[in-house]
Enzyme design. Structure first.
Site, mmCIF file in Angstrom:
data_model
loop_
_atom_site.group_PDB
_atom_site.id
_atom_site.type_symbol
_atom_site.label_atom_id
_atom_site.label_comp_id
_atom_site.label_asym_id
_atom_site.label_seq_id
_atom_site.Cartn_x
_atom_site.Cartn_y
_atom_site.Cartn_z
ATOM 1 N N TYR A 156 -12.112 9.038 8.133
ATOM 2 C CA TYR A 156 -12.516 9.115 6.678
ATOM 3 C C TYR A 156 -13.111 8.373 6.065
ATOM 4 C CZ TYR A 156 -7.809 8.095 5.416
ATOM 5 O OH TYR A 156 -6.426 7.457 5.076
ATOM 6 N N PRO A 197 -10.030 5.234 14.658
ATOM 7 C CA PRO A 197 -9.686 6.119 15.511
ATOM 8 C C PRO A 197 -9.270 7.378 14.294
ATOM 9 C CG PRO A 197 -8.208 3.861 14.631
ATOM 10 C CD PRO A 197 -9.045 4.406 13.624
HETATM 11 C C1 HXC Z 1 2.651 8.486 -5.648
HETATM 12 C C2 HXC Z 1 3.220 5.898 -5.021
HETATM 13 C C3 HXC Z 1 3.952 6.294 -3.844
HETATM 14 C C4 HXC Z 1 4.104 7.834 -3.805
HETATM 15 C C5 HXC Z 1 4.430 4.365 -4.224
HETATM 16 N N1 HXC Z 1 3.393 5.056 -5.586
HETATM 17 N N2 HXC Z 1 4.444 5.631 -3.345
HETATM 18 N N3 HXC Z 1 2.829 6.931 -6.402
HETATM 19 N N4 HXC Z 1 3.209 9.090 -4.682
HETATM 20 N N5 HXC Z 1 4.409 8.076 -2.176
HETATM 21 C C6 HXC Z 1 2.890 3.679 -6.691
HETATM 22 C C7 HXC Z 1 4.243 2.786 -7.613
HETATM 23 O O1 HXC Z 1 5.231 3.646 -8.497
HETATM 24 C C8 HXC Z 1 3.475 2.163 -7.818
HETATM 25 O O2 HXC Z 1 2.798 2.036 -8.993
HETATM 26 C C9 HXC Z 1 2.629 1.116 -6.638
HETATM 27 O O3 HXC Z 1 2.323 2.582 -5.830
HETATM 28 C C10 HXC Z 1 3.116 0.018 -5.654
HETATM 29 O O4 HXC Z 1 4.480 0.811 -5.334
HETATM 30 P P1 HXC Z 1 5.682 -0.486 -3.809
HETATM 31 O O5 HXC Z 1 6.179 0.534 -3.413
HETATM 32 O O6 HXC Z 1 5.731 -1.271 -5.410
HETATM 33 O O7 HXC Z 1 4.306 -1.141 -3.781
HETATM 34 P P2 HXC Z 1 4.465 -1.601 -1.762
HETATM 35 O O8 HXC Z 1 5.849 -1.923 -2.429
HETATM 36 O O9 HXC Z 1 3.494 -3.057 -2.039
HETATM 37 O O10 HXC Z 1 4.021 -0.587 -0.448
HETATM 38 C C11 HXC Z 1 3.164 -0.255 -0.450
HETATM 39 C C12 HXC Z 1 2.698 0.450 0.083
HETATM 40 C C13 HXC Z 1 4.337 1.875 0.902
HETATM 41 C C14 HXC Z 1 1.559 1.259 0.176
HETATM 42 C C15 HXC Z 1 3.314 2.065 -1.103
HETATM 43 O O11 HXC Z 1 3.593 2.986 1.121
HETATM 44 C C16 HXC Z 1 4.112 0.179 2.042
HETATM 45 O O12 HXC Z 1 4.746 -0.155 2.457
HETATM 46 N N6 HXC Z 1 3.475 0.672 3.257
HETATM 47 C C17 HXC Z 1 2.853 0.048 4.093
HETATM 48 C C18 HXC Z 1 2.770 1.063 5.216
HETATM 49 C C19 HXC Z 1 1.561 1.979 5.458
HETATM 50 O O13 HXC Z 1 1.437 2.667 4.791
HETATM 51 N N7 HXC Z 1 1.360 2.839 7.073
HETATM 52 C C20 HXC Z 1 0.499 3.519 6.711
HETATM 53 C C21 HXC Z 1 -0.942 3.425 7.373
HETATM 54 S S1 HXC Z 1 -1.332 4.744 7.875
HETATM 55 P P3 HXC Z 1 3.812 1.828 -10.016
HETATM 56 O O14 HXC Z 1 2.662 2.173 -11.086
HETATM 57 O O15 HXC Z 1 5.180 2.766 -10.656
HETATM 58 O O16 HXC Z 1 3.738 0.557 -10.198
HETATM 59 C C22 HXC Z 1 -3.531 4.930 7.408
HETATM 60 C C23 HXC Z 1 -3.689 6.418 8.623
HETATM 61 C C24 HXC Z 1 -4.955 6.732 8.171
HETATM 62 O O17 HXC Z 1 -3.619 4.552 6.795
HETATM 63 C C25 HXC Z 1 -5.410 8.014 9.160
HETATM 64 C C26 HXC Z 1 -5.259 8.731 9.260
HETATM 65 C C27 HXC Z 1 -5.244 9.595 10.185
HETATM 66 P P1 NAP Z 2 2.397 0.897 10.730
HETATM 67 O O1 NAP Z 2 2.948 1.043 11.366
HETATM 68 O O2 NAP Z 2 2.320 1.114 9.382
HETATM 69 O O3 NAP Z 2 1.074 -0.341 10.393
HETATM 70 C C1 NAP Z 2 0.570 -0.097 9.109
HETATM 71 C C2 NAP Z 2 1.058 -2.554 9.103
HETATM 72 O O4 NAP Z 2 0.997 -2.903 7.989
HETATM 73 C C3 NAP Z 2 2.176 -2.129 9.242
HETATM 74 O O5 NAP Z 2 3.069 -3.122 10.584
HETATM 75 C C4 NAP Z 2 2.999 -3.093 7.492
HETATM 76 O O6 NAP Z 2 3.494 -4.685 8.301
HETATM 77 C C5 NAP Z 2 1.290 -4.187 7.428
HETATM 78 N N1 NAP Z 2 1.254 -3.976 6.444
HETATM 79 C C6 NAP Z 2 1.179 -3.361 5.069
HETATM 80 N N2 NAP Z 2 1.507 -3.624 4.034
HETATM 81 C C7 NAP Z 2 1.413 -5.002 4.323
HETATM 82 C C8 NAP Z 2 0.740 -6.177 3.742
HETATM 83 N N3 NAP Z 2 0.474 -6.214 2.216
HETATM 84 N N4 NAP Z 2 0.461 -7.320 4.433
HETATM 85 C C9 NAP Z 2 1.222 -7.349 5.174
HETATM 86 N N5 NAP Z 2 0.669 -6.581 6.122
HETATM 87 C C10 NAP Z 2 0.977 -5.272 5.387
HETATM 88 O O7 NAP Z 2 0.985 2.716 10.965
HETATM 89 P P2 NAP Z 2 0.015 2.311 11.599
HETATM 90 O O8 NAP Z 2 -0.324 3.849 12.148
HETATM 91 O O9 NAP Z 2 -0.038 1.746 13.118
HETATM 92 O O10 NAP Z 2 -1.370 2.249 11.067
HETATM 93 C C11 NAP Z 2 -1.981 0.950 11.823
HETATM 94 C C12 NAP Z 2 -3.751 1.292 11.879
HETATM 95 O O11 NAP Z 2 -4.603 2.119 12.060
HETATM 96 C C13 NAP Z 2 -3.757 1.214 9.941
HETATM 97 O O12 NAP Z 2 -5.519 0.040 9.580
HETATM 98 C C14 NAP Z 2 -4.299 2.219 10.007
HETATM 99 O O13 NAP Z 2 -5.551 2.010 8.648
HETATM 100 C C15 NAP Z 2 -4.572 2.818 10.820
HETATM 101 N N6 NAP Z 2 -5.045 3.837 11.363
HETATM 102 C C16 NAP Z 2 -4.610 4.502 11.271
HETATM 103 C C17 NAP Z 2 -4.099 6.342 12.558
HETATM 104 C C18 NAP Z 2 -3.291 6.720 12.805
HETATM 105 O O14 NAP Z 2 -2.661 8.067 12.938
HETATM 106 N N7 NAP Z 2 -1.925 6.324 12.792
HETATM 107 C C19 NAP Z 2 -5.560 6.910 12.300
HETATM 108 C C20 NAP Z 2 -6.256 5.639 11.744
HETATM 109 C C21 NAP Z 2 -5.895 4.750 11.349
HETATM 110 P P3 NAP Z 2 4.873 -4.576 7.057
HETATM 111 O O15 NAP Z 2 5.873 -3.483 6.081
HETATM 112 O O16 NAP Z 2 6.484 -5.403 7.744
HETATM 113 O O17 NAP Z 2 4.340 -5.541 6.170
#
Ligand code: HXC
Ligand code: NAP
Length: 294
Positions: A156, A197
């Site tokens: 996307y 991916p």
């Molecule tokens: C609305 C939300 C929310 C939710 C958090 N927020 N979750 N708002 N709906 N579900 C808001 C919070 O209220 C806050 O805003 C702000 O976002 C920051 O949230 P925090 O929890 O303080 O942030 P933080 O601790 O830094 O955590 C970041 C995070 C969390 C992104 C919210 O989910 C995380 O740590 N993610 C890391 C791993 C991850 O996301 N992996 C997935 C990648 S998958 P306010 O205004 O209240 O302060 C991917 C795949 C792509 O990319 C394609 C797949 C096909």
């Molecule tokens: P994931 O396991 O949630 O990986 C995300 C990683 O990012 C975690 O190890 C997390 O570690 C780290 N991270 C998040 N916030 C960070 C920060 N502020 N600083 C440093 N590290 C941070 O998800 P995943 O599915 O493996 O995704 C990996 C990559 O693939 C991403 O770029 C995602 O967009 C991409 N992707 C995934 C898919 C899928 O189907 N899974 C599809 C398309 C693209 P900590 O929480 O320990 O910081």
């Protein structure tokens, strides 16, 4: 031979040092594992040091390779600079930066606070910028060449997507950065490529994109022409090739690995897949019967 087998020869990454952001979980951990098996040293970074240290112990005993865990929140440039220094101090030099760390969750955009939107942009776009700029400056200043940056985007990034608007915006920016620097920094011996991916099940992504019942309700495999999700080793095989010297002439490319998923959504008549085989005789007859009648 099948797609879950390891593709490259044993020493393909021997002597290389690779930094994997978000290397302690999901796809980052799978790619790290394969890089170690191919002979690389790997620096794994994320916010959670305890998790990284556990992964170091697990993967060093599984692969015999060397892992350096470094706590680093990619949103903060000072932490990224410290991570560059720690990596260089430990291994002498770094050859590859893999920008894999990401943040994401589904939400109607109007429900997002400004800070929620910023949080995703900061992890994905600013985080990739921080790591790229810090390593780029280091490599250029020290006149080191034969470096590679590999960015993980999504499909996307090309199409945009509803309900993950901050992530789509940020990934599109990362793709533009990949293509721009592939040209600008080629003169310094730094290559840039990306992988887009499709669905590869990980806990991090599935918990945030398909929470609760959504996992059962939306079977992502059904959206893929090949009718399955990706296997982590397939992605690791592609990533290993793209960071290896075998791909030395690939620069500025984004390789989609999604079983045809995004094209299925794009092609206007792709919905005709729903037409059963036995209906095609009738449809053909209907079309032919209209010849010269309009
Ligand atoms: C609305 C939300 C929310 C939710 C958090 N927020 N979750 N708002 N709906 N579900 C808001 C919070 O209220 C806050 O805003 C702000 O976002 C920051 O949230 P925090 O929890 O303080 O942030 P933080 O601790 O830094 O955590 C970041 C995070 C969390 C992104 C919210 O989910 C995380 O740590 N993610 C890391 C791993 C991850 O996301 N992996 C997935 C990648 S998958 P306010 O205004 O209240 O302060 C991917 C795949 C792509 O990319 C394609 C797949 C096909
Ligand atoms: P994931 O396991 O949630 O990986 C995300 C990683 O990012 C975690 O190890 C997390 O570690 C780290 N991270 C998040 N916030 C960070 C920060 N502020 N600083 C440093 N590290 C941070 O998800 P995943 O599915 O493996 O995704 C990996 C990559 O693939 C991403 O770029 C995602 O967009 C991409 N992707 C995934 C898919 C899928 O189907 N899974 C599809 C398309 C693209 P900590 O929480 O320990 O910081």
């Amino acid at each position: 031979m099948n797609y879950s087998e390891k593709m490259l020869r044993d020493d393909a990454l021997k002597g290389k040092t690779i930094v994997v952001t978000g290397g302690g979980s999901g796809l980052g951990k799978s790619m790290t594992t394969y890089f170690l098996e191919l002979g690389a040293n790997v620096v794994i970074t994320s916010r959670n040091l305890e998790k990284l240290e556990n992964v170091k112990t697990e993967l060093e005993s599984e692969t015999g390779g060397t892992v350096l865990p470094v706590q680093c929140d990619v949103r903060h440039y000072d932490q990224v600079e410290a991570m560059v220094t720690a990596s260089v101090e430990r291994f002498g030099s770094v050859d590859v930066l893999l920008n894999n760390a990401a943040g994401n969750f589904i939400s109607p955009t109007e429900r997002l606070s400004a800070n929620a939107f910023d949080t995703i942009i900061d992890i994905v776009l600013k985080g990739t910028k921080n790591c790229t700029l810090a390593f780029g400056k280091h490599w250029i200043d020290s006149k080191e060449t034969n470096k590679t940056v590999l960015n993980i985007v999504t499909t996307y990034a090309f199409t945009g997507s509803a309900y993950v608007v901050p992530s789509a915006s940020a990934k599109a920016g990362v793709l533009a950065m990949t293509r721009s620097l592939a040209v600008e920094w080629a003169k310094y011996g730094i290559r840039f490529n990306a992988i887009a991916p499709g669905p590869f099940p990980t806990k991090g992504a599935w918990d945030r994109l398909l929470p609760g019942d959504l996992k059962e309700k939306f079977d992502l495999a059904k959206k893929v022409p090949l009718k399955r999700v990706g296997d982590h080793q397939e992605l690791a095989n592609l990533a290993a090739y793209l960071v290896s010297d075998f791909s030395a002439y690939l620069n500025g490319e984004v390789v989609t690995i999604d079983g045809g998923e995004w094209l299925k959504g794009a092609g206007q008549m792709n919905l005709l897949e729903e037409v059963p085989d036995q209906m095609w005789d009738m449809l053909e007859m209907m079309i032919r019967s209209k010849k010269n009648k309009s």
